[in-house]
Write a protein that holds these residues in place. Structure first.
Motif, mmCIF file in Angstrom:
data_model
loop_
_atom_site.group_PDB
_atom_site.id
_atom_site.type_symbol
_atom_site.label_atom_id
_atom_site.label_comp_id
_atom_site.label_asym_id
_atom_site.label_seq_id
_atom_site.Cartn_x
_atom_site.Cartn_y
_atom_site.Cartn_z
ATOM 1 N N ARG A 72 0.812 -1.215 0.000
ATOM 2 C CA ARG A 72 0.000 0.000 0.000
ATOM 3 C C ARG A 72 0.847 1.267 0.000
ATOM 4 N NH1 ARG A 72 -4.089 -1.931 4.916
ATOM 5 N NH2 ARG A 72 -4.441 -4.055 4.145
ATOM 6 N N HIS A 73 2.115 1.137 0.415
ATOM 7 C CA HIS A 73 3.011 2.296 0.521
ATOM 8 C C HIS A 73 4.369 1.885 -0.056
ATOM 9 C CE1 HIS A 73 -0.052 3.830 3.247
ATOM 10 N NE2 HIS A 73 0.059 2.709 3.938
ATOM 11 N N THR A 74 4.398 1.695 -1.362
ATOM 12 C CA THR A 74 5.571 1.133 -2.022
ATOM 13 C C THR A 74 6.233 2.148 -2.945
ATOM 14 O OG1 THR A 74 4.661 -1.105 -1.923
ATOM 15 C CG2 THR A 74 6.403 -0.714 -3.537
ATOM 16 N N GLU A 75 7.547 2.200 -2.876
ATOM 17 C CA GLU A 75 8.344 3.015 -3.792
ATOM 18 C C GLU A 75 9.268 2.086 -4.575
ATOM 19 O OE1 GLU A 75 10.367 6.269 -1.881
ATOM 20 O OE2 GLU A 75 8.789 6.465 -0.366
ATOM 21 N N VAL A 76 9.330 2.287 -5.886
ATOM 22 C CA VAL A 76 10.227 1.514 -6.739
ATOM 23 C C VAL A 76 11.292 2.456 -7.273
ATOM 24 C CG1 VAL A 76 10.433 0.010 -8.748
ATOM 25 C CG2 VAL A 76 8.352 -0.059 -7.351
ATOM 26 N N CYS A 77 12.543 2.057 -7.135
ATOM 27 C CA CYS A 77 13.664 2.950 -7.412
ATOM 28 C C CYS A 77 14.666 2.276 -8.349
ATOM 29 C CB CYS A 77 14.341 3.321 -6.090
ATOM 30 S SG CYS A 77 15.826 4.306 -6.255
ATOM 31 N N THR A 78 15.074 2.971 -9.392
ATOM 32 C CA THR A 78 16.062 2.468 -10.349
ATOM 33 C C THR A 78 17.440 3.047 -10.037
ATOM 34 O OG1 THR A 78 14.374 2.327 -12.088
ATOM 35 C CG2 THR A 78 16.678 2.328 -12.788
ATOM 36 N N ILE A 79 18.431 2.174 -9.933
ATOM 37 C CA ILE A 79 19.813 2.599 -9.689
ATOM 38 C C ILE A 79 20.595 2.444 -10.990
ATOM 39 C CG2 ILE A 79 21.904 2.219 -8.333
ATOM 40 C CD1 ILE A 79 19.480 3.233 -6.713
ATOM 41 N N ASP A 80 21.020 3.550 -11.542
ATOM 42 C CA ASP A 80 21.705 3.541 -12.834
ATOM 43 C C ASP A 80 22.990 2.724 -12.767
ATOM 44 O OD1 ASP A 80 22.174 4.245 -15.526
ATOM 45 O OD2 ASP A 80 23.506 5.861 -14.903
ATOM 46 N N SER A 81 23.102 1.745 -13.676
ATOM 47 C CA SER A 81 24.303 0.912 -13.816
ATOM 48 C C SER A 81 24.616 0.076 -12.586
ATOM 49 C CB SER A 81 25.524 1.774 -14.170
ATOM 50 O OG SER A 81 25.294 2.499 -15.361
ATOM 51 N N GLY A 82 23.617 -0.182 -11.768
ATOM 52 C CA GLY A 82 23.837 -1.013 -10.596
ATOM 53 C C GLY A 82 24.013 -2.475 -10.959
ATOM 54 N N LEU A 83 24.850 -3.185 -10.196
ATOM 55 C CA LEU A 83 24.977 -4.624 -10.356
ATOM 56 C C LEU A 83 23.763 -5.307 -9.722
ATOM 57 C CD1 LEU A 83 28.754 -5.246 -9.511
ATOM 58 C CD2 LEU A 83 27.706 -4.657 -11.699
ATOM 59 N N HIS A 84 23.719 -6.639 -9.838
ATOM 60 C CA HIS A 84 22.614 -7.369 -9.212
ATOM 61 C C HIS A 84 22.535 -7.047 -7.731
ATOM 62 C CE1 HIS A 84 19.777 -10.396 -8.106
ATOM 63 N NE2 HIS A 84 20.659 -11.098 -7.431
ATOM 64 N N ASP A 85 23.655 -7.139 -7.031
ATOM 65 C CA ASP A 85 23.701 -6.643 -5.654
ATOM 66 C C ASP A 85 24.126 -5.192 -5.735
ATOM 67 O OD1 ASP A 85 24.071 -6.021 -2.991
ATOM 68 O OD2 ASP A 85 25.011 -7.928 -2.490
ATOM 69 N N LEU A 86 23.149 -4.310 -5.625
ATOM 70 C CA LEU A 86 23.409 -2.880 -5.818
ATOM 71 C C LEU A 86 24.464 -2.350 -4.867
ATOM 72 C CD1 LEU A 86 19.641 -1.956 -6.131
ATOM 73 C CD2 LEU A 86 21.291 -2.031 -8.024
ATOM 74 N N ILE A 87 24.546 -2.945 -3.662
ATOM 75 C CA ILE A 87 25.497 -2.497 -2.642
ATOM 76 C C ILE A 87 26.929 -2.878 -3.011
ATOM 77 C CG2 ILE A 87 26.114 -2.839 -0.212
ATOM 78 C CD1 ILE A 87 23.645 -1.052 -0.762
ATOM 79 N N LEU A 88 27.097 -3.757 -4.003
ATOM 80 C CA LEU A 88 28.436 -4.150 -4.449
ATOM 81 C C LEU A 88 28.779 -3.509 -5.794
ATOM 82 C CD1 LEU A 88 28.423 -7.950 -3.510
ATOM 83 C CD2 LEU A 88 29.208 -5.997 -2.139
ATOM 84 N N SER A 89 27.984 -2.559 -6.228
ATOM 85 C CA SER A 89 28.232 -1.864 -7.485
ATOM 86 C C SER A 89 29.415 -0.913 -7.348
ATOM 87 C CB SER A 89 26.983 -1.056 -7.889
ATOM 88 O OG SER A 89 25.851 -1.871 -7.970
ATOM 89 N N LYS A 90 29.798 -0.323 -8.463
ATOM 90 C CA LYS A 90 30.816 0.724 -8.405
ATOM 91 C C LYS A 90 30.314 1.869 -7.528
ATOM 92 C CE LYS A 90 33.138 -0.239 -12.802
ATOM 93 N NZ LYS A 90 34.438 -0.574 -12.179
ATOM 94 N N LYS A 91 31.233 2.683 -7.043
ATOM 95 C CA LYS A 91 30.928 3.638 -5.985
ATOM 96 C C LYS A 91 29.748 4.549 -6.316
ATOM 97 C CE LYS A 91 33.103 6.854 -2.760
ATOM 98 N NZ LYS A 91 31.963 7.783 -2.727
ATOM 99 N N THR A 92 29.684 5.068 -7.533
ATOM 100 C CA THR A 92 28.601 5.996 -7.875
ATOM 101 C C THR A 92 27.242 5.325 -7.719
ATOM 102 O OG1 THR A 92 30.023 7.197 -9.425
ATOM 103 C CG2 THR A 92 27.641 7.458 -9.681
ATOM 104 N N ALA A 93 27.141 4.099 -8.208
ATOM 105 C CA ALA A 93 25.864 3.385 -8.129
ATOM 106 C C ALA A 93 25.540 2.980 -6.694
ATOM 107 C CB ALA A 93 25.889 2.160 -9.039
ATOM 108 N N ARG A 94 26.516 2.492 -5.962
ATOM 109 C CA ARG A 94 26.192 2.075 -4.589
ATOM 110 C C ARG A 94 25.916 3.286 -3.690
ATOM 111 N NH1 ARG A 94 31.853 0.518 -4.426
ATOM 112 N NH2 ARG A 94 32.985 1.392 -2.643
ATOM 113 N N ASP A 95 26.568 4.411 -3.948
ATOM 114 C CA ASP A 95 26.215 5.633 -3.212
ATOM 115 C C ASP A 95 24.763 6.002 -3.475
ATOM 116 O OD1 ASP A 95 28.710 5.883 -2.088
ATOM 117 O OD2 ASP A 95 29.393 7.483 -3.442
ATOM 118 N N ALA A 96 24.322 5.855 -4.721
ATOM 119 C CA ALA A 96 22.932 6.149 -5.062
ATOM 120 C C ALA A 96 21.985 5.190 -4.344
ATOM 121 C CB ALA A 96 22.732 6.062 -6.576
ATOM 122 N N ALA A 97 22.392 3.925 -4.219
ATOM 123 C CA ALA A 97 21.556 2.940 -3.511
ATOM 124 C C ALA A 97 21.447 3.299 -2.034
ATOM 125 C CB ALA A 97 22.137 1.544 -3.684
ATOM 126 N N TYR A 98 22.564 3.628 -1.403
ATOM 127 C CA TYR A 98 22.515 4.031 0.011
ATOM 128 C C TYR A 98 21.684 5.293 0.202
ATOM 129 C CZ TYR A 98 26.036 0.623 1.546
ATOM 130 O OH TYR A 98 26.706 -0.537 1.859
#
Length: 350
Positions: A312-338
């Motif tokens: 009922r209260h859902t947000e969907v967010c796209t992380i540009d160039s993120g890997l499957h595990d967004l937290i293990l992406s390159k710094k720009t993408a993982r900063d965006a995820a955090y």
């Protein structure tokens, strides 16, 4: 039933049934864990303890709670649940949360990482809800530690599990919000495989639970993560393997059932939910530089489509160039995820 069995075995053979190089016929003692006290973790600055989860289908099992050591005064906490062929090793993640005023906890689920026992086939499961006890144990620990505002997070199969947890608990959900990182909401295959092959194999998970379905030996994802190849991270490849072991029919049944239940009861998610995914899908098997620019495991479009229907209260967010595990992406993408996680939490605080 006989025709169904034959069809499933043919499909499994087509996908690739194989053995795994572990001693499946374990003959030693199956001794349940008795020491559940805190001890220094394998990660510097963390501590861990086992939780005896009782008797499972393959013998005694345990989970492991890991927490970041900190003296911050805060009632806020984050609990992280890893994905398939995985365990908690993301030391930076805990540091980021503590620096932002959160206590940080993680779980190594039963049969994964720190929790795996020698008699257990890695990552095996009969029902995704078995993990709820592992999650509840960690949540109880957090509450004993004085944490009253809890965000539950999960990656990939862990994302599917925490969404299922929220839907199953409904209005009784014991967390304040749920964050997911590329949740495994649908199989990343063509319509025939999604609609026929996997449901057929999955339906036999109860009567042929230990039949195994092999995979191609693809190194693209592992090489994109590991520092020794092209990535930035170091981890135990006995616990997070470069080549995934064959999956059991029971594991496939558990995933298929969880995905079906999530979509059938999607309106039961009442706590705020964040669904994050990469901006592009990467296809292929062996490493190329393209593997550093998107999700080579799941299809972001499928995550987007299903994720937007849940809750009922859902947000969907796209992380540009993120890997499957967004937290293990390159710094720009993982900063965006955090940034997406922390801003989502701030927007959904009572």
């Amino acid at each position: 039933m006989k025709k169904l069995l034959v069809a499933a075995l043919i499909l499994a053979s087509a996908i690739g049934v194989g053995a795994w190089n572990i001693k499946e016929k374990y003959t030693g003692p199956k001794t349940p864990v008795t020491d559940t006290s805190w001890h220094p973790d394998i990660l510097e600055g963390y501590e861990a303890r086992y939780v005896n989860q009782g008797e499972a289908f393959d013998g005694p099992c345990r989970s492991t709670i890991i927490r970041k050591i900190t003296d911050i005064k805060s009632k806020k906490g984050f609990l992280y649940i890893h994905g398939y062929n995985d365990y908690f090793f993301q030391k930076e993640m805990g540091e980021r949360f503590v620096d932002s005023g959160f206590h940080f906890y993680a779980v190594d689920l039963r049969r994964y990482g720190r929790s795996k026992e020698p008699w257990q086939y890695p990552f095996n499961i009969r029902n995704q809800k078995e993990y709820f006890n592992d999650i509840d144990s960690a949540l109880s620990q957090m509450r004993r530690d004085g944490i009253t505002d809890i965000t539950l997070g999960g990656h990939s199969t862990g994302g599917l599990t925490v969404i299922l947890f929220g839907i199953d608990r409904g209005a009784r959900c014991p967390v304040n919000r749920i964050v997911t990182n590329s949740p495994f909401l649908e199989w990343n295959f063509n319509a025939f495989m999604r609609g026929v092959a996997f449901p057929t194999i999955g339906s036999l998970g109860k009567i042929l639970p230990n039949v195994k379905v092999g995979e191609e030996k693809c190194d693209g994802y592992g090489y994109s993560l590991l520092k020794q190849y092209y990535g930035e991270w170091e981890y135990n490849t006995d616990w997070k393997m470069i080549y995934s072991p064959p999956k059991t029919f029971s594991w496939m049944h558990a995933i298929e059932s969880a995905q079906t239940e999530v979509m059938k009861h999607k309106e039961n998610m009442v706590v705020p939910l964040l669904v994050m995914h990469s901006s592009r899908k990467i296809t292929g098997c062996n490493y190329t530089p393209e593997f550093q620019t998107g999700d080579c495991v799941l299809d972001p479009a499928m995550i987007q489509r299903r994720g937007s229907q849940i809750g009922r209260h859902t947000e969907v967010c796209t992380i540009d160039s993120g890997l499957h595990d967004l937290i293990l992406s390159k710094k720009t993408a993982r900063d965006a995820a955090y940034d997406s996680i922390f801003s989502f939490i701030r927007r959904n605080q009572k």
